[in-house]
Write an enzyme that holds these catalytic residues in place. Structure first.
Site, PDB file in Angstrom:
ATOM      1  N   GLU A 144       0.853  -1.188   0.000  1.00 44.79           N
ATOM      2  CA  GLU A 144       0.000   0.000   0.000  1.00 44.79           C
ATOM      3  C   GLU A 144       0.889   1.239   0.000  1.00 44.79           C
ATOM      4  O   GLU A 144       1.822   1.350   0.799  1.00 44.79           O
ATOM      5  CB  GLU A 144      -0.906  -0.014   1.240  1.00 44.79           C
ATOM      6  CG  GLU A 144      -1.850   1.178   1.274  1.00 44.79           C
ATOM      7  CD  GLU A 144      -3.107   0.931   2.105  1.00 44.79           C
ATOM      8  OE1 GLU A 144      -3.473  -0.237   2.333  1.00 44.79           O
ATOM      9  OE2 GLU A 144      -3.743   1.916   2.521  1.00 44.79           O
ATOM     10  N   GLU A 263     -10.334   4.730   9.752  1.00 47.29           N
ATOM     11  CA  GLU A 263     -10.587   4.479   8.332  1.00 47.29           C
ATOM     12  C   GLU A 263     -11.225   3.111   8.101  1.00 47.29           C
ATOM     13  O   GLU A 263     -10.833   2.364   7.205  1.00 47.29           O
ATOM     14  CB  GLU A 263      -9.291   4.604   7.531  1.00 47.29           C
ATOM     15  CG  GLU A 263      -8.708   6.013   7.577  1.00 47.29           C
ATOM     16  CD  GLU A 263      -7.500   6.211   6.668  1.00 47.29           C
ATOM     17  OE1 GLU A 263      -6.749   5.247   6.465  1.00 47.29           O
ATOM     18  OE2 GLU A 263      -7.321   7.334   6.176  1.00 47.29           O
ATOM     19  N   LYS A 331       1.524  10.134  13.833  1.00 50.40           N
ATOM     20  CA  LYS A 331       2.121  10.703  12.621  1.00 50.40           C
ATOM     21  C   LYS A 331       2.677  12.085  12.950  1.00 50.40           C
ATOM     22  O   LYS A 331       2.137  12.785  13.810  1.00 50.40           O
ATOM     23  CB  LYS A 331       1.080  10.806  11.509  1.00 50.40           C
ATOM     24  CG  LYS A 331       0.652   9.460  10.975  1.00 50.40           C
ATOM     25  CD  LYS A 331      -0.260   9.587   9.757  1.00 50.40           C
ATOM     26  CE  LYS A 331      -0.686   8.207   9.284  1.00 50.40           C
ATOM     27  NZ  LYS A 331      -1.499   8.238   8.055  1.00 50.40           N
ATOM     28  N   ASP A 336      -2.059  14.184   7.830  1.00 51.84           N
ATOM     29  CA  ASP A 336      -1.596  12.964   7.164  1.00 51.84           C
ATOM     30  C   ASP A 336      -0.378  13.173   6.269  1.00 51.84           C
ATOM     31  O   ASP A 336      -0.542  13.277   5.053  1.00 51.84           O
ATOM     32  CB  ASP A 336      -2.748  12.376   6.324  1.00 51.84           C
ATOM     33  CG  ASP A 336      -2.470  10.960   5.888  1.00 51.84           C
ATOM     34  OD1 ASP A 336      -1.438  10.416   6.293  1.00 51.84           O
ATOM     35  OD2 ASP A 336      -3.288  10.396   5.151  1.00 51.84           O
ATOM     36  N   GLU A 364       3.975   8.997  -0.523  1.00 54.52           N
ATOM     37  CA  GLU A 364       2.562   9.009  -0.891  1.00 54.52           C
ATOM     38  C   GLU A 364       2.121  10.395  -1.335  1.00 54.52           C
ATOM     39  O   GLU A 364       1.352  10.539  -2.269  1.00 54.52           O
ATOM     40  CB  GLU A 364       1.726   8.554   0.315  1.00 54.52           C
ATOM     41  CG  GLU A 364       0.229   8.696   0.090  1.00 54.52           C
ATOM     42  CD  GLU A 364      -0.606   8.266   1.288  1.00 54.52           C
ATOM     43  OE1 GLU A 364      -0.036   7.787   2.286  1.00 54.52           O
ATOM     44  OE2 GLU A 364      -1.834   8.409   1.207  1.00 54.52           O
TER      45      GLU A 364
HETATM   46  C1  BDP Z   1      -3.010   7.361   4.667  1.00 58.89           C
HETATM   47  C2  BDP Z   1      -2.947   6.444   3.502  1.00 58.89           C
HETATM   48  C3  BDP Z   1      -3.575   5.113   3.723  1.00 58.89           C
HETATM   49  C4  BDP Z   1      -3.106   4.537   5.050  1.00 58.89           C
HETATM   50  C5  BDP Z   1      -3.386   5.523   6.148  1.00 58.89           C
HETATM   51  C6  BDP Z   1      -2.797   5.094   7.476  1.00 58.89           C
HETATM   52  O1  BDP Z   1      -3.577   7.087   2.418  1.00 58.89           O
HETATM   53  O2  BDP Z   1      -3.238   4.286   2.642  1.00 58.89           O
HETATM   54  O3  BDP Z   1      -3.708   3.332   5.329  1.00 58.89           O
HETATM   55  O4  BDP Z   1      -2.794   6.748   5.878  1.00 58.89           O
HETATM   56  O5  BDP Z   1      -1.712   5.569   7.786  1.00 58.89           O
HETATM   57  O6  BDP Z   1      -1.954   8.256   4.515  1.00 58.89           O
HETATM   58  O7  BDP Z   1      -3.394   4.303   8.181  1.00 58.89           O
END
Ligand code: BDP
Length: 663
Positions: A144, A263, A331, A336, A364
């Site tokens: 991913e 999510e 994070k 994000d 990303e």
């Molecule tokens: C986002 C990403 C996703 C990840 C999520 C995470 O788009 O693919 O699963 O963070 O960190 O940045 O859980």
């Protein structure tokens, strides 16, 4: 100044290029920064004496200098080492074999970077006990947000895993999470655990422990139970049996990484319990084995308050309620992994709970494996707000795949390298780390040859911010794959916080998210002095202006220009920087082997084109709100908005786009 640099430095490189090693042999990047030639085995065996193990093998294979003695010595820090020149010998001492490997790597680094290897009196110990890579690798072999091919753990090639272990240990990385935080229950199946065991066996000699991401609903989805309630006795029994099974296979297993109630992933809240209930249940089961739980704070719900507020809202009421073998993994920013975010206020708010930072090495939101963006300056910026000593560990989302060069872009290897070096010693400067890396990776030891490229690396993150989202803009990426601009992306029915307009809020008045006390009050989550600074549009740092304020188009900037004019100029500056990077690289041609030169050049061309794409798309789109002209001294868009809005890259979140906007 930048313009001058752009003009003269490539020229300087050309003039000095005569000093480059004659036509370097073709390289594919597979050796990473570990490019010392092997020495002929015979003579070296006698030169390296003492404790047998990977340190000895490494030195026997690569060390070109005089005799080295490897010595185990009590009383030194667990993973630390000393290196001393004594009576014509170099003595490396460490408490254990891993420390000896770190010491050997240090010595080899001195050799590879052309530094003196005599008169040494070095004493080192890692700043963080845990320096860990998080792989977002899936059971089907995809990664991913991975842009460098498929998972190296899918069908593990022992030679590749050995190289992975050496590379990690050479920069002090001592942990690896083998699978995606969006964990499938089968990550804990007997077959997956057997695979994890085999990888753990290969990594162990290099001091790397294995960890797994878990799916919180595993007791239901793998174990067939009716619930995954963390307070249910049957669930606790299931986890205990599973943990025992893991430790039978992997006696030094590190622990679990958990993405819960985030999510769409399951978590304790599904059963009316808290994050602390969930984390503590696992922590209690792992404790007898010395395992830990890394519990992620990346949580946000649709339709509730400002997304940037939510981690504090959920976790602050639980501060002090976590076991001491739980670390909250946060994070670096509150939203994000954006090109620029303020630090996540949860770091300074938590008082009684261990925290660790999660950086994202895989790009990303930074041009995937197409853009050269050296991330150490971003980490340093973070550490200027969150002192390294306030954290328990450092994690990086890996940018590694089965591509020949491991990371898709030769320069992305620098982020892997810098991650390890920074976790070992966060006070190393981005410049020092890049200097080491360039010397090892491209044999660039001569300052006159190296410095232009070093400059590119150091400026690259700010350049990406400028051409993607300057002045505090954020999350205006294309939907799903996040490559390229799509500030207009807003499909009907999609959660608002997954669309750029939620973040940029462009209207006829201005641009940006009002997070002041009159807006979402996100500023109040920061310590008072920062809260005051951020709350006032006159004192808020301009590089975070649209993060904290809805900035009127005519707001006067420090430069005297209006916000709109400054925005145009910043975007254009980013484009010029990306072009400069290409011209610096072009001038390096005589110094770099043909294959790597060509591959990086191709990527830098994509980057320069993408920068134009970003600038044009964003300025043309925001202009529909600002209704102001693009200033005459800024290069005008070469595209038009309709064209830009029609352009779509159709890729998944598991691949690198071949190229950006090329028209
Ligand atoms: C986002 C990403 C996703 C990840 C999520 C995470 O788009 O693919 O699963 O963070 O960190 O940045 O859980």
């Amino acid at each position: 100044m930048k313009a001058l640099k752009g003009l003269f430095l490539p020229l300087l490189v050309l003039l000095t290029a005569g000093w480059c090693a004659a036509a370097a042999p073709i390289e594919d990047g597979s050796r990473l920064w570990l490019r010392l030639d092997t020495v002929d085995g015979g003579g070296s065996t006698a030169r390296i004496s003492g404790v047998a193990g990977v340190a000895m093998t490494e030195l026997q294979t690569y060390w070109q200098g005089g005799p080295v003695v490897l010595r185990q010595q009590k009383g030194l820090p667990r993973e630390g080492y000393t290196i001393r020149s004594q009576g014509g010998k170099t003595v490396i001492s460490a408490a254990g074999k891993v420390g000896l490997f770190y010491g050997a790597s240090h010595l080899l680094r001195l050799q590879a970077t052309g530094q003196p290897c005599e008169g040494l009196d070095i004493s080192e110990a890692p700043f963080y006990d845990l320096r860990i890579l998080d792989h977002w690798d899936n059971p089907n072999g995809t990664c991913e947000r991975g842009f460098a091919g498929r998972s190296i753990f899918f069908d593990p090639d022992p030679a590749r895993i050995a190289m992975y272990a050496r590379a990690n240990a050479s920069v002090g990385i001592n942990g690896t999470v083998l699978n995606n935080v969006n964990a499938k229950p089968e990550a804990l199946s007997a077959a997956s655990l057997e695979k994890a065991r085999s990888i753990a066996d290969q990594l162990r000699p290099y001091g790397i422990r294995v960890y797994l991401s878990i799916n919180f609903a595993s007791p239901i989805r793998l174990g067939g139970l009716k619930t995954a309630d963390p307070l249910d006795a049957g669930v606790i029994r299931w986890w205990k049996a599973k943990v025992d099974e893991i430790y039978r296979l992997i006696p030094d297993f590190g622990g679990f990484l958990v993405k819960a109630n985030s999510e769409g992933e399951p978590g304790p809240q599904d059963f009316g319990r808290t994050h602390a209930d969930g984390a503590n249940m696992l922590a209690d089961i792992l404790r007898p084995h010395k395992g830990i739980v890394m519990w992620r704070a990346f949580v946000y719900k649709p339709q509730s308050s400002d997304r940037a507020n939510q981690a504090c809202e959920e976790f602050m009421p639980l501060d002090g309620r976590f076991r001491d073998n739980v670390v909250i993994q946060i994070k670096n920013g509150p939203v994000d992994f954006q090109p620029r975010e303020p630090y996540s206020p949860l770091f300074t708010a938590l008082r009684h709970t261990s925290a660790m930072v999660e950086f994202q090495l895989t790009q990303e939101y930074l041009g995937a494996a197409n853009h050269l963006v050296y991330l150490a300056p971003l980490w340093q910026e973070f550490f200027s707000f969150v002192p390294p000593g306030s954290l328990r560990a450092m994690a990086g989302v890996a940018n590694i795949g089965d591509d020949v060069n491991w990371c898709g872009h030769h320069f992305a290897q620098a982020n892997w390298y810098a991650f390890g070096r920074t976790a070992w010693n966060p006070s190393l400067t981005p410049e020092a780390i890049a200097t080491e890396w360039l010397a090892q990776t491209f044999d660039l030891r001569e300052a006159s040859l190296r410095d232009p490229l070093l400059g590119v690396m150091l400026d690259s993150r700010e350049a990406a911010v400028s051409y993607m989202m300057p002045l505090g803009l954020h999350h205006i990426f294309a939907g799903n794959h996040h490559y390229g601009p799509e500030p207009w992306y807003s499909p009907r029915g999609l959660r608002a916080d997954w669309t750029p307009p939620y973040y940029h809020r462009a209207d006829s008045v201005g641009l940006g998210f009002d997070r002041t006390l009159k807006g979402s009050a996100n500023v109040a989550q920061y310590p008072d002095s920062l809260a005051r600074l951020y709350n006032d549009i006159e004192t808020c740092p301009e590089n975070l202006l649209a993060w904290f304020h809805h900035v009127p188009w005519d707001h006067r900037m420090k430069s005297g220009r209006t916000f709109w004019d400054e925005l145009c100029r910043k975007y254009d500056e980013g484009v010029r920087e990306a072009r400069r990077f290409l011209s610096v690289w072009d001038a390096m041609e005589p110094c770099i082997d043909a294959r790597r030169f060509g591959e990086v050049q191709r990527k830098l061309r994509i980057q320069a084109r993408d920068a134009v794409w970003w600038r044009d798309a964003c300025l043309l789109y925001f202009q529909t709100f600002s209704q102001r002209p693009i200033p005459p001294d800024v290069e005008h868009p070469v595209h038009n908005l309709d064209e830009m809005m029609r352009f779509k890259i159709r890729i998944s979140m598991y691949e690198n786009p071949e190229s950006g906007y090329t028209k």
